[in-house]
Scaffold this motif. Structure first.
Motif, PDB file in Angstrom:
ATOM      1  N   ASP A 103       0.838  -1.552   0.067  1.00 35.46           N
ATOM      2  CA  ASP A 103      -0.196  -0.075  -0.102  1.00 35.46           C
ATOM      3  C   ASP A 103       1.168   1.187   0.680  1.00 35.46           C
ATOM      4  OD1 ASP A 103      -1.954   2.090   0.849  1.00 35.46           O
ATOM      5  OD2 ASP A 103      -2.466   1.169   2.653  1.00 35.46           O
ATOM      6  N   ALA A 104       0.592   2.151  -0.898  1.00 41.16           N
ATOM      7  CA  ALA A 104       1.879   3.032  -1.815  1.00 41.16           C
ATOM      8  C   ALA A 104       1.410   4.355  -0.599  1.00 41.16           C
ATOM      9  CB  ALA A 104       2.251   2.884  -2.319  1.00 41.16           C
ATOM     10  N   SER A 105       0.785   4.524   0.064  1.00 36.13           N
ATOM     11  CA  SER A 105       0.002   5.596   0.634  1.00 36.13           C
ATOM     12  C   SER A 105       1.033   6.009   2.037  1.00 36.13           C
ATOM     13  CB  SER A 105      -1.356   5.228   1.722  1.00 36.13           C
ATOM     14  OG  SER A 105      -2.128   4.360   0.780  1.00 36.13           O
ATOM     15  N   GLU A 106       1.597   7.043   1.436  1.00 38.13           N
ATOM     16  CA  GLU A 106       3.418   7.927   2.179  1.00 38.13           C
ATOM     17  C   GLU A 106       2.297   8.667   3.570  1.00 38.13           C
ATOM     18  OE1 GLU A 106       5.468   9.771  -0.244  1.00 38.13           O
ATOM     19  OE2 GLU A 106       5.343   7.926  -1.532  1.00 38.13           O
ATOM     20  N   GLY A 107       3.204   8.652   4.341  1.00 40.28           N
ATOM     21  CA  GLY A 107       1.907   9.241   5.455  1.00 40.28           C
ATOM     22  C   GLY A 107       3.689  10.364   6.338  1.00 40.28           C
ATOM     23  N   PRO A 108       3.416  10.835   7.849  1.00 37.69           N
ATOM     24  CA  PRO A 108       4.744  11.075   7.848  1.00 37.69           C
ATOM     25  C   PRO A 108       5.748  10.052   8.505  1.00 37.69           C
ATOM     26  CG  PRO A 108       3.372  12.718   8.379  1.00 37.69           C
ATOM     27  CD  PRO A 108       2.474  11.642   8.021  1.00 37.69           C
ATOM     28  N   LEU A 109       4.636   8.924   8.528  1.00 38.38           N
ATOM     29  CA  LEU A 109       5.002   7.688   9.833  1.00 38.38           C
ATOM     30  C   LEU A 109       5.205   6.801   8.619  1.00 38.38           C
ATOM     31  CD1 LEU A 109       3.773   7.732  13.443  1.00 38.38           C
ATOM     32  CD2 LEU A 109       6.216   8.699  12.937  1.00 38.38           C
ATOM     33  N   ARG A 110       5.417   6.590   7.483  1.00 30.35           N
ATOM     34  CA  ARG A 110       4.728   5.830   7.076  1.00 30.35           C
ATOM     35  C   ARG A 110       6.215   5.784   4.845  1.00 30.35           C
ATOM     36  NH1 ARG A 110       0.553   2.110   6.107  1.00 30.35           N
ATOM     37  NH2 ARG A 110       0.587   1.922   3.816  1.00 30.35           N
ATOM     38  N   PRO A 111       7.323   5.924   5.209  1.00 33.82           N
ATOM     39  CA  PRO A 111       8.052   6.783   4.362  1.00 33.82           C
ATOM     40  C   PRO A 111       7.903   5.873   3.008  1.00 33.82           C
ATOM     41  CG  PRO A 111       8.890   5.598   5.427  1.00 33.82           C
ATOM     42  CD  PRO A 111       8.237   5.671   6.374  1.00 33.82           C
ATOM     43  N   PRO A 112       8.116   6.182   1.532  1.00 31.11           N
ATOM     44  CA  PRO A 112       8.404   6.196   0.867  1.00 31.11           C
ATOM     45  C   PRO A 112       9.380   5.307   0.724  1.00 31.11           C
ATOM     46  CG  PRO A 112       8.629   8.130   0.506  1.00 31.11           C
ATOM     47  CD  PRO A 112       8.362   7.626   1.873  1.00 31.11           C
TER      48      PRO A 112
END
Length: 468
Positions: A103-112
């Protein structure tokens, strides 16, 4: 407590306030500690001193230089399924790997991150950008013993850059993200371990923690483990005509205490019986041989599924499985040739065997070259990239590889690609069907025609990737 039988140590970074968020039975830190206690880890070291990002990184470097065995680094702000942790910590290879989500939905705590060929080839942080990202990093990084020196060097370099303010406004919550960036850019091969439908969420507040815990309860971990034991990227025939029912044999096999190697041995025995029936040359013999060959391949799939489910796979088991596949196939060729009265049958059988040897040589020599490149590093592989480059710099793939990448996104095209290369499932099906309906001569001609196209396709693909 140190468990001498385990080879992986865990470093738990509890240096941010989120680790003290409540979960009902304690804090997030307590919950992770309880989860790790159920897994085969050698020891768990908790870093609690909040000395800033540079201090955390230097602490990682110190542990990496003094610890024997693999080291897993994770943050204590993580709400995660135990099964997701086990995907790294129970893996028999204990190599360098990162837990990722497709799931490529990036976020502050989900780096790409960008994943290619089962490995992380580019990783990001709030400072490092990743063009064409196709996944996200979930905050759990394991470094194999052979790469610990690289981890220590990377952690120390990152600490110096953080102290000098050269990485921008990075914070302690990004320590693990930066370590992954550093390992990838230094040329270390990082296996991408996908969580699939499991959950792993890093949180910063109590509401987020409560929501993350609720999402955990929505997933059946036992079912996900069973599903994960079946290869996602298998061939068309194996996926739809074999794995669709062998998956139901995994748990009974576990209850019967069957090992993957035992199943491999039974599979080889059935293939030899198939060769004997084929050698009879009669219609009944060809039908019996085709049925036994199908069952042999089904067990060949089951042994890998069982190994993944029980996490008992090993280099020896993989080698034995590969050798068994070759011996079974060539034994069937010999059986078919003995059972045929065609005057040119042995020429066709030898030609089919030689073609398969060449095809395997194309695959294995290329894989060996890639492995050597990763091991040798700068001499063969891509040069290390500076941690001060904010953007991942990679040459764009050529026309053939661009087309291949686009085709991978389409399910039908992806399976057509797999069918074209004539993997072992399609070969076994081709042999069984043609031998049962016609004769050995048709079987060998079909193998040579289809196999020739597959060899050309593989060769063009390997040349394109090597040129890249």
């Amino acid at each position: 407590m140190i468990r001498e039988s385990a080879t992986t140590s865990v470093l738990l970074l509890a240096t941010t306030p989120a680790c003290r968020l409540l979960t009902g039975d304690g804090t997030l830190l307590d919950r992770l500690g309880d989860q790790l206690a159920t897994l085969p880890v050698r020891e768990v070291q908790v870093m609690t001193a909040a000395g800033g990002l540079a201090a955390d990184l230097r602490g990682v470097a110190k542990i990496a230089r003094t610890t024997a065995g693999a080291v897993a680094v994770l943050t204590a702000d993580l709400v995660i399924h135990t099964e997701a942790l086990a995907m790294l910590l129970e893996h028999p290879a204990h190599g360098t790997a990162a837990l990722i989500s497709h799931d490529a939905s990036e976020g502050p705590l989900r780096p790409p991150v960008r994943v290619e060929g089962g490995a992380v080839v580019a990783a990001g942080s709030s400072f490092h950008l990743v063009p064409e990202s196709n996944a996200t990093f979930m905050g759990v990084l394991q470094t194999g013993e052979a790469d610990l020196a690289s981890l220590a060097d990377v952690a120390e370099e990152l600490a110096e850059l953080a102290d000098a303010g050269k990485l921008g406004p990075v914070t302690p919550v990004e320590a693990v993200d930066l370590l992954l960036v550093g390992l990838v850019r230094s040329g270390v091969r990082v296996r991408a371990a996908s969580i699939g439908r499991l959950r792993a969420d890093r949180v910063t507040g109590q509401n987020a923690a409560d929501a993350a815990l609720a999402r955990l309860a929505e997933v059946d971990e036992a079912r996900v483990r069973l599903d994960a034991s079946v290869k996602e990227d298998d061939g068309f025939f194996a996926t739809f005509f074999v794995s669709s029912w062998t998956r139901h044999l995994i748990r009974p096999s576990v209850r019967l205490k069957l090992s993957p190697n035992t199943v491999t041995g039974v599979s080889a025995g059935l293939a030899l019986l198939a060769a004997v029936w084929f050698s009879a040359g009669s219609e009944a013999g060809r039908l019996a041989g085709a049925g036994l060959l199908y069952l042999s391949f089904a067990l060949d799939c089951l042994d890998g599924q069982l190994a993944r489910y029980t996490r008992t796979f090993s280099p020896l088991g993989a080698w034995a499985d590969g050798m068994s596949d070759r011996l079974k196939e060539y034994a069937v060729y010999v059986g078919l040739a003995f059972g045929s009265a065609a005057p040119d049958i042995w020429y066709l059988a030898v030609a089919a065997m030689v073609l398969q040897v060449v095809r395997h040589a194309i695959d294995f020599t290329y894989a060996g070259a890639v492995t050597d490149a990763a091991r040798v590093g700068a001499m063969w592989g891509r040069p290390a990239r500076s941690l001060l480059e904010s953007q991942d710099v990679r040459r764009a793939p050529g026309g053939v590889l661009k087309l291949a990448r686009r085709l991978e996104r389409d399910t039908v095209a992806r399976y057509l690609k797999k069918i074209i290369v004539l993997p072992i499932g399609e070969r076994m099906a081709l042999i069984a069907v043609t031998a049962a309906l016609w004769d050995a001569r048709v079987t060998f001609v079909a193998l040579l025609c289809w196999g020739g196209v597959a060899a050309l396709y593989q060769l063009i693909g390997r040349i394109a990737r090597s040129a890249r």
